[in-house]
Write a protein that holds these residues in place. Sequence first.
Motif, short mmCIF file in Angstrom:
data_model
loop_
_atom_site.label_atom_id
_atom_site.label_comp_id
_atom_site.label_asym_id
_atom_site.label_seq_id
_atom_site.Cartn_x
_atom_site.Cartn_y
_atom_site.Cartn_z
N GLY A 122 0.83 -1.20 0.00
CA GLY A 122 0.00 0.00 0.00
C GLY A 122 0.87 1.25 0.00
O GLY A 122 2.10 1.19 -0.10
N THR A 123 0.21 2.41 0.14
CA THR A 123 0.92 3.69 0.14
C THR A 123 0.66 4.41 1.45
O THR A 123 -0.48 4.44 1.93
CB THR A 123 0.41 4.58 -1.02
N PHE A 124 1.72 5.00 2.01
CA PHE A 124 1.56 5.81 3.21
C PHE A 124 1.91 7.25 2.86
O PHE A 124 2.93 7.52 2.22
CB PHE A 124 2.49 5.30 4.31
N LEU A 125 1.05 8.18 3.26
CA LEU A 125 1.31 9.59 2.97
C LEU A 125 1.08 10.42 4.21
O LEU A 125 0.15 10.16 4.98
CB LEU A 125 0.34 10.10 1.91
N GLU A 126 1.95 11.43 4.38
CA GLU A 126 1.72 12.37 5.47
C GLU A 126 1.61 13.76 4.84
O GLU A 126 2.49 14.15 4.07
CB GLU A 126 2.94 12.32 6.40
N ILE A 127 0.57 14.48 5.17
CA ILE A 127 0.33 15.76 4.51
C ILE A 127 0.18 16.86 5.57
O ILE A 127 -0.45 16.63 6.61
CB ILE A 127 -1.01 15.73 3.71
N GLU A 128 0.73 18.02 5.27
CA GLU A 128 0.51 19.16 6.17
C GLU A 128 0.50 20.43 5.32
O GLU A 128 1.31 20.56 4.40
CB GLU A 128 1.62 19.22 7.21
N ASN A 129 -0.38 21.36 5.63
CA ASN A 129 -0.47 22.61 4.86
C ASN A 129 -0.55 22.33 3.35
O ASN A 129 0.14 22.96 2.56
CB ASN A 129 0.74 23.50 5.13
N SER A 130 -1.30 21.36 2.97
CA SER A 130 -1.51 20.96 1.58
C SER A 130 -0.27 20.37 0.91
O SER A 130 -0.28 20.12 -0.28
CB SER A 130 -2.02 22.13 0.71
N GLY A 131 0.79 20.17 1.68
CA GLY A 131 2.01 19.64 1.07
C GLY A 131 2.33 18.24 1.58
O GLY A 131 2.02 17.90 2.73
N VAL A 132 2.95 17.41 0.72
CA VAL A 132 3.31 16.05 1.13
C VAL A 132 4.59 16.11 1.96
O VAL A 132 5.60 16.65 1.53
CB VAL A 132 3.54 15.16 -0.11
N ARG A 133 4.56 15.56 3.18
CA ARG A 133 5.76 15.55 4.03
C ARG A 133 6.45 14.20 4.02
O ARG A 133 7.64 14.09 4.24
CB ARG A 133 5.38 15.91 5.46
N LYS A 134 5.66 13.18 3.81
CA LYS A 134 6.23 11.83 3.75
C LYS A 134 5.45 11.04 2.73
O LYS A 134 4.22 11.20 2.63
CB LYS A 134 6.10 11.20 5.13
N HIS A 135 6.13 10.18 2.00
CA HIS A 135 5.46 9.34 1.01
C HIS A 135 6.28 8.06 0.90
O HIS A 135 7.41 8.09 0.46
CB HIS A 135 5.42 10.09 -0.34
N GLU A 136 5.73 6.97 1.34
CA GLU A 136 6.47 5.71 1.26
C GLU A 136 5.54 4.53 1.12
O GLU A 136 4.35 4.63 1.46
CB GLU A 136 7.37 5.55 2.49
N PRO A 137 6.05 3.41 0.61
CA PRO A 137 5.20 2.22 0.54
C PRO A 137 4.97 1.67 1.95
O PRO A 137 5.77 1.92 2.85
CB PRO A 137 6.03 1.23 -0.29
N CYS A 138 3.91 0.98 2.14
CA CYS A 138 3.65 0.42 3.47
C CYS A 138 2.82 -0.86 3.34
O CYS A 138 2.13 -1.07 2.33
CB CYS A 138 2.94 1.42 4.36
N ALA A 139 2.92 -1.68 4.37
CA ALA A 139 2.05 -2.86 4.42
C ALA A 139 0.79 -2.45 5.16
O ALA A 139 0.86 -1.84 6.22
CB ALA A 139 2.76 -3.97 5.18
N CYS A 140 -0.35 -2.70 4.59
CA CYS A 140 -1.60 -2.37 5.28
C CYS A 140 -2.74 -3.21 4.72
O CYS A 140 -2.60 -3.84 3.67
CB CYS A 140 -1.93 -0.87 5.18
N ALA A 141 -3.84 -3.22 5.44
CA ALA A 141 -5.01 -3.99 5.01
C ALA A 141 -5.58 -3.36 3.75
O ALA A 141 -5.42 -2.16 3.53
CB ALA A 141 -6.05 -3.99 6.12
N PRO A 142 -6.27 -4.15 2.91
CA PRO A 142 -6.90 -3.53 1.75
C PRO A 142 -7.95 -2.53 2.20
O PRO A 142 -8.64 -2.75 3.20
CB PRO A 142 -7.55 -4.71 1.00
N GLY A 143 -8.04 -1.42 1.47
CA GLY A 143 -8.98 -0.38 1.88
C GLY A 143 -8.21 0.87 2.22
O GLY A 143 -7.04 1.02 1.85
N THR A 144 -8.86 1.78 2.92
CA THR A 144 -8.24 3.07 3.22
C THR A 144 -8.36 3.38 4.70
O THR A 144 -9.40 3.13 5.32
CB THR A 144 -8.93 4.18 2.39
N ASN A 145 -7.28 3.89 5.25
CA ASN A 145 -7.24 4.27 6.65
C ASN A 145 -6.74 5.71 6.66
O ASN A 145 -5.59 5.98 6.36
CB ASN A 145 -6.28 3.32 7.37
N ILE A 146 -7.63 6.63 6.96
CA ILE A 146 -7.23 8.04 6.89
C ILE A 146 -7.44 8.68 8.25
O ILE A 146 -8.47 8.47 8.90
CB ILE A 146 -8.00 8.78 5.76
#
Length: 609
Positions: A122-146
């Motif tokens: 899956g994909t992991f993203l960290e966002i602040e002030n409309s900007g991407v701070r972190k973006h990396e692949p990750c292991a996670c369950a199917p679906g979305t966790n926000i």
Amino acid sequence: MIDIITLLPDNIANQIAAGEVIQRPSSAVKELLENAVDAGADRIQLFITDSGKTSIQVIDNGKGMSETDARMCFERHATSKIKNIDDLFHIRTMGFRGEALASIAAVAQVELKTRRPQDELGTFLEIENSGVRKHEPCACAPGTNICMKNLFFNVPARRNFLKSNASEMRHIVDEFIHVALAFPGIFFSLTSNGQQVFHLEAASPKQRFLQLLGNQYNTKLVPVKEVTDYLDIDGFVGKPEAAKKTRGDQYFFVNSRFIRSAYLNHAVTSAFDALLPKDSFPVYALYIDLDPSQVDINVHPTKQEIKFEDEKIIYAFVQAAVKHALAQFSVSPSLDFSLNAGIMQTEAVSQPFTEEKRETVTASELYKRFSQKNQAHLIEPGNKGELKHWRDFYGSGADSSQLSVDSPETAIGIPGFENRQPPTVICQLLNTYIIASFNNGFLVIHQQHAHERILFERYTNAIQGKQSTTQQTLFPVTLELSPADSALLQELLPELQLLGYRIEPFGNGSFIIQGVPADVLQGNEKHSVELLLEQFKHFSSELKFNKREKLIHCMARQQAVKAGQPLTEKEMKTVTEELFQCQTPSVTPNGNPVFVEFTDEQLLKMFGR
Ligand SMILES: Nc1ncnc2c1ncn2[C@@H]1O[C@H](COP(=O)(O)OP(=O)(O)OP(=O)(O)O)[C@@H](O)[C@H]1O
Ligand SMILES: [Mg+2]
């Protein structure tokens, strides 16, 4: 001359635009839940911390997003739900504007984990002030966790504007109820500060209603079901005995979208006609399904207001469907479910838009039934009791000396009061006004306003630690509440205790009422608490009052003698005397005038002298 116009940076433009979509934590809850529904999830979990001020997390088992989509979804106007303007009129999804996540990302810190079932990582993203701070692949369950954290951390003015936790939580529960009611086939849960408030297995619409709003409705709902060529109406209305004293559980869904419509609400209320006691509001959840081309959902950013191609015909259908349901289920023995005369004459019903549409509509069974006049009916509403209640209150010798006399002559500007003379009651007018004279003229006192003021000050004193009287209930009364209401009551218990209520939680939404304030009529204990909760909920959007003040407002309003009730001389005298012992006798707690004065001079002037 120098040019002065520049384009705003994206993050600021987003922040400004976010104001329309994300006004408070509950707006974010609504958007995130709707995204999960649109993703086809059948299991949606909502986790709240500090009424959403610290964090809001939604976990779904929907279709997830690819890595590129995960980055794209935070861009403004980025959506997978429409491609062109025509699609706007065929919408079956909750979202389509492509601005919810962009708005959230502009005013909060966001963490997203998402994976499509077909992808390994899956994909992991960290966002602040409309900007991407972190973006990396990750292991996670199917679906979305926000997870959205620290809402408005970068817009302090808006953060300060947020209300108390109880109030924000109430808004969140409301939005959760709307989505959970709209999609009974989906599992939903709501956990607040680690405590599970709702756990809703997939169910029928009626079961879902009961899961959310309490089993007490179980035997009090009448199904509404009409299938026509133009639209389908499904759902249920509460029998008259389930009606509430304030607008409580009233829900309209159009193509699974919760909407607010005073107009359609009127259609339901009018269908009840004389069946409802005065000042009562019917309970209902009605699901309208129709061709999306017949509605414009793009009239408001929150999409809770919509425009029908032809509003009048929807009104007519809703009204008739409810009348029909009430008649069919013998709520009233013979009911006139013809369309009312005004509606009959509208072009929408007599000639709905095109000839072709007209044919389909008028050929439908529902329409035919409406056009045949049936017998009229008359059912007398029974609503007595409030006066007795109030009379008992004063009759029982309620101690007016409890109220402190705080120099009334400075509080009001009535000439006669410089000498501390209470006005002398002359008579009651129109069962609503007390006419009282003072040495320099006369007063017209609104009895309900006056009593609200008196009770408001009495309860304020009580809650500030001065004594309030409790009467023990003869037999303890049990109260069964929905999870949302029981959470609210739990919160209010300390204040209610100060006001004279003795209520003990008993687990699982049950409470035992051991005692109530002295001015609550015996037999009315349960009703008084339920009413208080209802009023409190609907009062909770008032910004200017804190929780205690709201509670006191509600209590005063609930217990006050009403306009239109005849009063004895003694009662008028008591009201008048107690009013002028109040600190602020001239206005109600809400700021309405309590009395109007006519001085000698004014009267003379009126007569041209
Ligand atoms: N929980 C989710 N699962 C899968 N995809 C999602 C999820 N949430 C958002 N998306 C994707 O991100 C896009 C943007 O979401 P966003 O809520 O901002 O816009 P929208 O839902 O299309 O429209 P609206 O602004 O009216 O809600 C969606 O169109 C969808 O493709
Ligand atoms: Mg959306």
